[in-house]
Design a protein around this motif. Structure first.
Motif, PDB file in Angstrom:
ATOM      1  N   ALA A 187       0.339  -6.500  -8.661  1.00  0.00           N
ATOM      2  CA  ALA A 187       0.411  -6.213  -7.224  1.00  0.00           C
ATOM      3  C   ALA A 187       1.671  -5.413  -6.897  1.00  0.00           C
ATOM      4  N   LEU A 188       2.783  -5.733  -7.563  1.00  0.00           N
ATOM      5  CA  LEU A 188       4.015  -4.972  -7.364  1.00  0.00           C
ATOM      6  C   LEU A 188       3.813  -3.518  -7.778  1.00  0.00           C
ATOM      7  N   ARG A 189       3.241  -3.298  -8.937  1.00  0.00           N
ATOM      8  CA  ARG A 189       2.999  -1.926  -9.401  1.00  0.00           C
ATOM      9  C   ARG A 189       2.060  -1.187  -8.448  1.00  0.00           C
ATOM     10  N   ASN A 190       1.061  -1.899  -7.934  1.00  0.00           N
ATOM     11  CA  ASN A 190       0.140  -1.289  -6.969  1.00  0.00           C
ATOM     12  C   ASN A 190       0.861  -0.932  -5.668  1.00  0.00           C
ATOM     13  N   ALA A 191       1.809  -1.773  -5.243  1.00  0.00           N
ATOM     14  CA  ALA A 191       2.577  -1.482  -4.024  1.00  0.00           C
ATOM     15  C   ALA A 191       3.458  -0.251  -4.220  1.00  0.00           C
ATOM     16  N   ILE A 192       4.065  -0.144  -5.387  1.00  0.00           N
ATOM     17  CA  ILE A 192       4.907   1.026  -5.673  1.00  0.00           C
ATOM     18  C   ILE A 192       4.049   2.291  -5.735  1.00  0.00           C
ATOM     19  N   GLU A 193       2.891   2.189  -6.360  1.00  0.00           N
ATOM     20  CA  GLU A 193       1.965   3.327  -6.405  1.00  0.00           C
ATOM     21  C   GLU A 193       1.552   3.733  -4.992  1.00  0.00           C
ATOM     22  N   ASP A 194       1.283   2.737  -4.132  1.00  0.00           N
ATOM     23  CA  ASP A 194       0.919   3.017  -2.739  1.00  0.00           C
ATOM     24  C   ASP A 194       2.084   3.702  -2.011  1.00  0.00           C
ATOM     25  N   TYR A 195       3.297   3.257  -2.277  1.00  0.00           N
ATOM     26  CA  TYR A 195       4.476   3.883  -1.671  1.00  0.00           C
ATOM     27  C   TYR A 195       4.538   5.362  -2.032  1.00  0.00           C
ATOM     28  N   TYR A 196       4.361   5.670  -3.318  1.00  0.00           N
ATOM     29  CA  TYR A 196       4.405   7.073  -3.751  1.00  0.00           C
ATOM     30  C   TYR A 196       3.294   7.889  -3.112  1.00  0.00           C
ATOM     31  N   LYS A 197       2.101   7.321  -2.972  1.00  0.00           N
ATOM     32  CA  LYS A 197       0.978   8.034  -2.341  1.00  0.00           C
ATOM     33  C   LYS A 197       1.284   8.338  -0.873  1.00  0.00           C
TER      34      LYS A 197
ATOM     35  N   ASN B  42       5.771  -2.974   9.252  1.00  0.00           N
ATOM     36  CA  ASN B  42       5.769  -1.573   8.833  1.00  0.00           C
ATOM     37  C   ASN B  42       6.179  -1.363   7.374  1.00  0.00           C
ATOM     38  N   PRO B  43       5.495  -1.995   6.443  1.00  0.00           N
ATOM     39  CA  PRO B  43       5.822  -1.744   5.034  1.00  0.00           C
ATOM     40  C   PRO B  43       5.469  -0.302   4.683  1.00  0.00           C
ATOM     41  N   ASN B  44       6.171   0.259   3.711  1.00  0.00           N
ATOM     42  CA  ASN B  44       5.783   1.599   3.282  1.00  0.00           C
ATOM     43  C   ASN B  44       5.141   1.577   1.900  1.00  0.00           C
ATOM     44  N   GLY B  45       4.731   0.381   1.478  1.00  0.00           N
ATOM     45  CA  GLY B  45       3.940   0.206   0.268  1.00  0.00           C
ATOM     46  C   GLY B  45       3.279  -1.159   0.289  1.00  0.00           C
ATOM     47  N   VAL B  46       1.994  -1.193  -0.038  1.00  0.00           N
ATOM     48  CA  VAL B  46       1.240  -2.451  -0.080  1.00  0.00           C
ATOM     49  C   VAL B  46       0.430  -2.470  -1.374  1.00  0.00           C
ATOM     50  N   GLY B  47       0.515  -3.582  -2.087  1.00  0.00           N
ATOM     51  CA  GLY B  47      -0.252  -3.725  -3.320  1.00  0.00           C
ATOM     52  C   GLY B  47      -1.045  -5.008  -3.326  1.00  0.00           C
ATOM     53  N   THR B  48      -2.254  -4.941  -3.835  1.00  0.00           N
ATOM     54  CA  THR B  48      -3.145  -6.093  -3.895  1.00  0.00           C
ATOM     55  C   THR B  48      -3.604  -6.288  -5.327  1.00  0.00           C
ATOM     56  N   LYS B  49      -3.773  -7.554  -5.695  1.00  0.00           N
ATOM     57  CA  LYS B  49      -4.349  -7.876  -7.000  1.00  0.00           C
ATOM     58  C   LYS B  49      -5.063  -9.212  -6.859  1.00  0.00           C
ATOM     59  N   GLY B  50      -6.230  -9.290  -7.461  1.00  0.00           N
ATOM     60  CA  GLY B  50      -6.992 -10.528  -7.454  1.00  0.00           C
ATOM     61  C   GLY B  50      -7.482 -10.854  -8.843  1.00  0.00           C
ATOM     62  N   ASP B  51      -7.764 -12.114  -9.060  1.00  0.00           N
ATOM     63  CA  ASP B  51      -8.316 -12.572 -10.337  1.00  0.00           C
ATOM     64  C   ASP B  51      -9.643 -13.247 -10.034  1.00  0.00           C
TER      65      ASP B  51
ATOM     66  N   ILE C 193       6.174  -3.899   0.455  1.00  0.00           N
ATOM     67  CA  ILE C 193       7.525  -3.435   0.162  1.00  0.00           C
ATOM     68  C   ILE C 193       8.008  -2.467   1.233  1.00  0.00           C
ATOM     69  N   LYS C 194       9.306  -2.482   1.432  1.00  0.00           N
ATOM     70  CA  LYS C 194       9.986  -1.502   2.276  1.00  0.00           C
ATOM     71  C   LYS C 194      11.015  -0.840   1.368  1.00  0.00           C
ATOM     72  N   VAL C 195      10.807   0.454   1.118  1.00  0.00           N
ATOM     73  CA  VAL C 195      11.656   1.217   0.205  1.00  0.00           C
ATOM     74  C   VAL C 195      12.506   2.189   1.015  1.00  0.00           C
ATOM     75  N   GLU C 196      13.801   2.212   0.706  1.00  0.00           N
ATOM     76  CA  GLU C 196      14.720   3.168   1.310  1.00  0.00           C
ATOM     77  C   GLU C 196      15.620   3.708   0.210  1.00  0.00           C
ATOM     78  N   ASN C 197      15.707   5.036   0.105  1.00  0.00           N
ATOM     79  CA  ASN C 197      16.540   5.679  -0.911  1.00  0.00           C
ATOM     80  C   ASN C 197      16.237   5.169  -2.317  1.00  0.00           C
ATOM     81  N   ASN C 198      14.937   5.014  -2.612  1.00  0.00           N
ATOM     82  CA  ASN C 198      14.464   4.600  -3.941  1.00  0.00           C
ATOM     83  C   ASN C 198      14.770   3.136  -4.281  1.00  0.00           C
ATOM     84  N   ILE C 199      15.236   2.355  -3.305  1.00  0.00           N
ATOM     85  CA  ILE C 199      15.568   0.944  -3.510  1.00  0.00           C
ATOM     86  C   ILE C 199      14.579   0.085  -2.729  1.00  0.00           C
ATOM     87  N   ILE C 200      14.099  -0.989  -3.359  1.00  0.00           N
ATOM     88  CA  ILE C 200      13.256  -1.956  -2.648  1.00  0.00           C
ATOM     89  C   ILE C 200      14.182  -2.791  -1.778  1.00  0.00           C
ATOM     90  N   GLU C 201      14.290  -2.396  -0.517  1.00  0.00           N
ATOM     91  CA  GLU C 201      15.202  -3.072   0.409  1.00  0.00           C
ATOM     92  C   GLU C 201      14.630  -4.393   0.908  1.00  0.00           C
TER      93      GLU C 201
END
Length: 126
Positions: free
Chosen positions: A113-123, A25-34, A45-53
């Motif tokens: 991929a990390l930035r994409n996961a954080i963006e997904d979390y915000y969405k 149950n992640p609340n953010g997923v980011g993908t990147k390929g080359d 990522i699993k984010v709680e209270n603005n922290i990547i737990e």
């Protein structure tokens, strides 16, 4: 893999990657390929209270891709989202003790991929 090209830190993270797998149950997923080299990375990522737990990854790629993915997750775990977004490719490379010039592009996977996961979390949060 020419082992002489890699630092002890890179070899350690390749041989014993940290945070590998999928979080339930992640609340953010980011993908990147080359497409140029065929490497692909998913970060969860699993984010709680603005922290990547919690954070994990699955990667298909070379030793440098595995190592950069592993150390990226180690660096940002327990950081705020804002702190995580400040991480750069150069910081990842430096944290690994360097990468051969022809492998530096691998550091882009983890950061992107990390930035994409954080963006997904915000969405998802909206």
């Amino acid at each position: 893999m020419n082992i002489e090209e890699y630092s002890d830190v890179v070899i350690d993270h390749f041989m014993c990657p940290r945070n590998m797998g999928v979080i339930n149950n992640p609340n953010g997923v980011g993908t990147k390929g080359d497409p140029g080299c065929g490497d692909s990375l998913n970060i969860y990522i699993k984010v709680e209270n603005n922290i990547i737990e919690d954070i994990s990854f699955l990667v298909f790629g070379c030793p440098a891709s595995v190592a950069t993915s592993s150390i990226t997750t180690e660096i940002v775990k327990k950081k705020t989202l804002e702190e995580a977004l400040e991480i750069t490719e150069e910081f990842i490379i430096d944290s690994l003790g360097g990468l051969p010039e022809h492998k530096k592009h691998c550091s882009n996977l983890g950061v992107s991929a990390l930035r994409n996961a954080i963006e997904d979390y915000y969405k998802r949060k909206i």
